[in-house]
Every structure is written in structure tokens, then in C-alpha cells.
Design a protein around this motif. Sequence first.
Motif, mmCIF file in Angstrom:
data_model
loop_
_atom_site.group_PDB
_atom_site.id
_atom_site.type_symbol
_atom_site.label_atom_id
_atom_site.label_comp_id
_atom_site.label_asym_id
_atom_site.label_seq_id
_atom_site.Cartn_x
_atom_site.Cartn_y
_atom_site.Cartn_z
ATOM 1 N N UNK A 61 0.800 -36.941 24.077
ATOM 2 C CA UNK A 61 1.901 -38.096 23.955
ATOM 3 C C UNK A 61 2.821 -38.326 25.492
ATOM 4 N N UNK A 62 2.287 -37.554 26.496
ATOM 5 C CA UNK A 62 2.910 -37.515 27.703
ATOM 6 C C UNK A 62 3.073 -39.082 28.151
ATOM 7 N N UNK A 63 2.227 -39.804 28.247
ATOM 8 C CA UNK A 63 2.067 -41.222 28.655
ATOM 9 C C UNK A 63 3.149 -41.970 27.947
ATOM 10 N N UNK A 64 3.596 -41.969 26.466
ATOM 11 C CA UNK A 64 4.454 -42.490 26.079
ATOM 12 C C UNK A 64 5.783 -41.928 26.265
ATOM 13 N N UNK A 65 6.002 -40.728 26.426
ATOM 14 C CA UNK A 65 7.094 -40.230 26.935
ATOM 15 C C UNK A 65 7.567 -40.820 28.337
ATOM 16 N N UNK A 66 6.688 -40.916 29.164
ATOM 17 C CA UNK A 66 6.980 -41.584 30.416
ATOM 18 C C UNK A 66 7.349 -43.098 30.314
ATOM 19 N N UNK A 67 6.802 -43.799 29.382
ATOM 20 C CA UNK A 67 7.075 -45.123 29.144
ATOM 21 C C UNK A 67 8.611 -45.164 28.670
ATOM 22 N N UNK A 68 9.018 -44.635 27.717
ATOM 23 C CA UNK A 68 10.307 -44.760 27.175
ATOM 24 C C UNK A 68 11.549 -43.524 27.499
ATOM 25 N N UNK A 69 11.097 -42.727 28.364
ATOM 26 C CA UNK A 69 12.118 -41.595 28.704
ATOM 27 C C UNK A 69 12.269 -41.648 30.278
ATOM 28 N N UNK A 70 13.175 -41.002 30.839
ATOM 29 C CA UNK A 70 13.302 -40.938 32.148
ATOM 30 C C UNK A 70 12.489 -39.652 32.989
ATOM 31 N N UNK A 71 12.315 -39.601 33.927
ATOM 32 C CA UNK A 71 11.455 -38.368 34.664
ATOM 33 C C UNK A 71 11.982 -37.063 34.181
ATOM 34 N N UNK A 72 13.298 -37.060 34.124
ATOM 35 C CA UNK A 72 14.255 -35.747 34.088
ATOM 36 C C UNK A 72 14.077 -35.306 32.477
ATOM 37 N N UNK A 73 13.880 -36.307 31.662
ATOM 38 C CA UNK A 73 13.685 -36.104 30.251
ATOM 39 C C UNK A 73 12.471 -35.559 29.804
ATOM 40 N N UNK A 74 11.527 -35.928 30.298
ATOM 41 C CA UNK A 74 9.992 -35.735 29.673
ATOM 42 C C UNK A 74 9.764 -34.465 30.684
ATOM 43 N N UNK A 75 10.161 -34.469 31.923
ATOM 44 C CA UNK A 75 9.799 -33.199 32.860
ATOM 45 C C UNK A 75 10.659 -31.950 32.065
ATOM 46 N N UNK A 76 11.926 -32.267 31.640
ATOM 47 C CA UNK A 76 12.804 -30.995 31.197
ATOM 48 C C UNK A 76 12.170 -30.738 30.070
ATOM 49 N N UNK A 77 11.414 -31.394 28.929
ATOM 50 C CA UNK A 77 10.740 -31.271 27.659
ATOM 51 C C UNK A 77 9.778 -30.279 27.969
ATOM 52 N N UNK A 78 8.887 -30.575 29.053
ATOM 53 C CA UNK A 78 7.760 -29.806 29.455
ATOM 54 C C UNK A 78 8.221 -28.542 29.809
#
Length: 113
Positions: A61-78
Amino acid sequence: MVRRKMIVSLMMITLLTACGNVVGSHTFYVVLDHIEEALEQSDWDQLDQYASQFEEIYAQNKWKLQLIGDEGEYEGLYESIQKLIAGVKEKDSTIVRLELASARALVSDIYSL
């Protein structure tokens, strides 16, 4: 040309928000709930499986996270997922609890449209 881009953008937003329950935060919250339950029971084998599943869900789901979140959020989740996995391998419930809380907060932030 600008109008066409705006229409496509609106369609993408509508598609992503309309399918929120199917492809959205629910998928993440289910696995987070499973991790929390396994942690309460100190079932480290189950925790290891759920942590791996969480990592797979993130990757899918990373591509979806990239569309709706900012980089800090989805990278922080990773990063949080990786720390959670490390905590499970070390059987450190404190780290797992902290990263579980962090992951929940990040998923909530990402999907707070």
C-alpha cells in the motif's frame, strides 16, 4: 489542459476516499489490533508473523500512502514498522508497545483526510 488535470485529480481523490474502508486505514488497524492482542498474551511467534504481515501490507500500500500522506508520515511509518520488527525479534515488549503506538498515530495522521 489544466481543467483536465483538475478533473483527473478530483477523480483520484474521490476514488481513494470512496474506497477508504476497502483499501484504507482499516487494513492497517486490523493488523495493529492483532499485534496488540498477541503482545498482551506475550505470544512472540504470533507477534513475529503479524509484524511481517504489517510490513507486507505497508509495501503493498506504499503507493497509496504516498498519494495521501506526506513523506515524513509514510517514511516514519516504515521506520516504526522496522523498529517494531526489531523489538519483536529481541522480545522487548517496551519497544513493541512504543512502536505500536507510533504506528497507530502515523496511520491515523496519514488517513485523516
